[in-house]
Write a protein that holds these residues in place. Sequence first.
Motif, PDB file in Angstrom:
ATOM      1  N   UNK A   1       0.888  -1.268  -0.199  1.00  0.00           N
ATOM      2  CA  UNK A   1      -0.056  -0.048  -0.027  1.00  0.00           C
ATOM      3  C   UNK A   1       0.881   1.133   0.029  1.00  0.00           C
ATOM      4  N   UNK A   2       0.562   2.166  -0.784  1.00  0.00           N
ATOM      5  CA  UNK A   2       1.157   3.186  -1.008  1.00  0.00           C
ATOM      6  C   UNK A   2       0.321   4.519  -0.461  1.00  0.00           C
ATOM      7  N   UNK A   3       0.608   5.222   0.663  1.00  0.00           N
ATOM      8  CA  UNK A   3      -0.245   6.082   1.248  1.00  0.00           C
ATOM      9  C   UNK A   3       0.656   7.499   1.258  1.00  0.00           C
ATOM     10  N   UNK A   4      -0.193   8.418   0.599  1.00  0.00           N
ATOM     11  CA  UNK A   4       0.273   9.599   0.648  1.00  0.00           C
ATOM     12  C   UNK A   4      -0.418  10.619   1.671  1.00  0.00           C
TER      13      UNK A   4
ATOM     14  N   UNK B   1      -1.427   8.917  -9.707  1.00  0.00           N
ATOM     15  CA  UNK B   1      -2.435   9.714 -10.253  1.00  0.00           C
ATOM     16  C   UNK B   1      -3.958   9.342  -9.425  1.00  0.00           C
ATOM     17  N   UNK B   2      -4.015   8.368  -9.063  1.00  0.00           N
ATOM     18  CA  UNK B   2      -5.295   7.939  -8.365  1.00  0.00           C
ATOM     19  C   UNK B   2      -5.376   8.658  -6.730  1.00  0.00           C
ATOM     20  N   UNK B   3      -4.166   8.447  -6.316  1.00  0.00           N
ATOM     21  CA  UNK B   3      -4.227   9.152  -5.243  1.00  0.00           C
ATOM     22  C   UNK B   3      -4.422  10.668  -5.316  1.00  0.00           C
ATOM     23  N   UNK B   4      -3.705  11.297  -6.147  1.00  0.00           N
ATOM     24  CA  UNK B   4      -3.797  12.727  -6.344  1.00  0.00           C
ATOM     25  C   UNK B   4      -5.135  13.183  -6.508  1.00  0.00           C
ATOM     26  N   UNK B   5      -5.816  12.486  -7.522  1.00  0.00           N
ATOM     27  CA  UNK B   5      -7.260  12.797  -7.927  1.00  0.00           C
ATOM     28  C   UNK B   5      -7.936  12.790  -6.675  1.00  0.00           C
ATOM     29  N   UNK B   6      -7.940  11.758  -5.812  1.00  0.00           N
ATOM     30  CA  UNK B   6      -8.949  11.708  -4.589  1.00  0.00           C
ATOM     31  C   UNK B   6      -8.323  12.778  -3.445  1.00  0.00           C
ATOM     32  N   UNK B   7      -7.110  13.079  -3.386  1.00  0.00           N
ATOM     33  CA  UNK B   7      -6.683  14.144  -2.536  1.00  0.00           C
ATOM     34  C   UNK B   7      -7.283  15.576  -2.765  1.00  0.00           C
ATOM     35  N   UNK B   8      -6.920  15.833  -4.182  1.00  0.00           N
ATOM     36  CA  UNK B   8      -7.408  17.185  -4.554  1.00  0.00           C
ATOM     37  C   UNK B   8      -9.155  17.363  -4.705  1.00  0.00           C
TER      38      UNK B   8
END
Length: 157
Positions: free
Chosen positions: A95-98, A139-146
């Motif tokens: 799991x990558x978590x940002x 991309x997936x993480x950035x889309x959800x964070x934004x």
Amino acid sequence: LLALTVTLTGCYSFLSASIDPRIETYFVHPFESNAPDALPGLEQRLTADLQDKIRIQSRLRYDERDPHIEFKGTLAGFEITAEAPSTGENIAINRLTITLAIEYIDNVTDAEPWRRNFSFFYDYPAGTDFSQVEEEAISTISNQLTEDIFQAAFSNW
């Protein structure tokens, strides 16, 4: 009829965003990185992604000199962990978590500034080299964070 509609709404709404009509401009300060294991340049990408999200999904104009609202951020966490053991004690999922620490400042209305951490993750098979899933994961993480930051700022989330 138009005057009645404008009077009743009181705020600008676009794609579930409610933005006070007095707010016309925004600025996203370049994010800093406090995550020692983060990919080089990730903080710049996340900054640009948030700028694009606001530009595309609101009527606000970008203004560096005298913005009505401001976002300041820090890349606070970038971590790859083993998450799911499989048969025989092997790891099945990584799991990558940002995590981003965001400060929101409203220079126009009486809205209280806030600071919040936003975090999201991406799971991938443990046997897969991270470089193979890096772009999709970021991309997936950035889309959800934004999306989460946008909703927190403009939808009283």
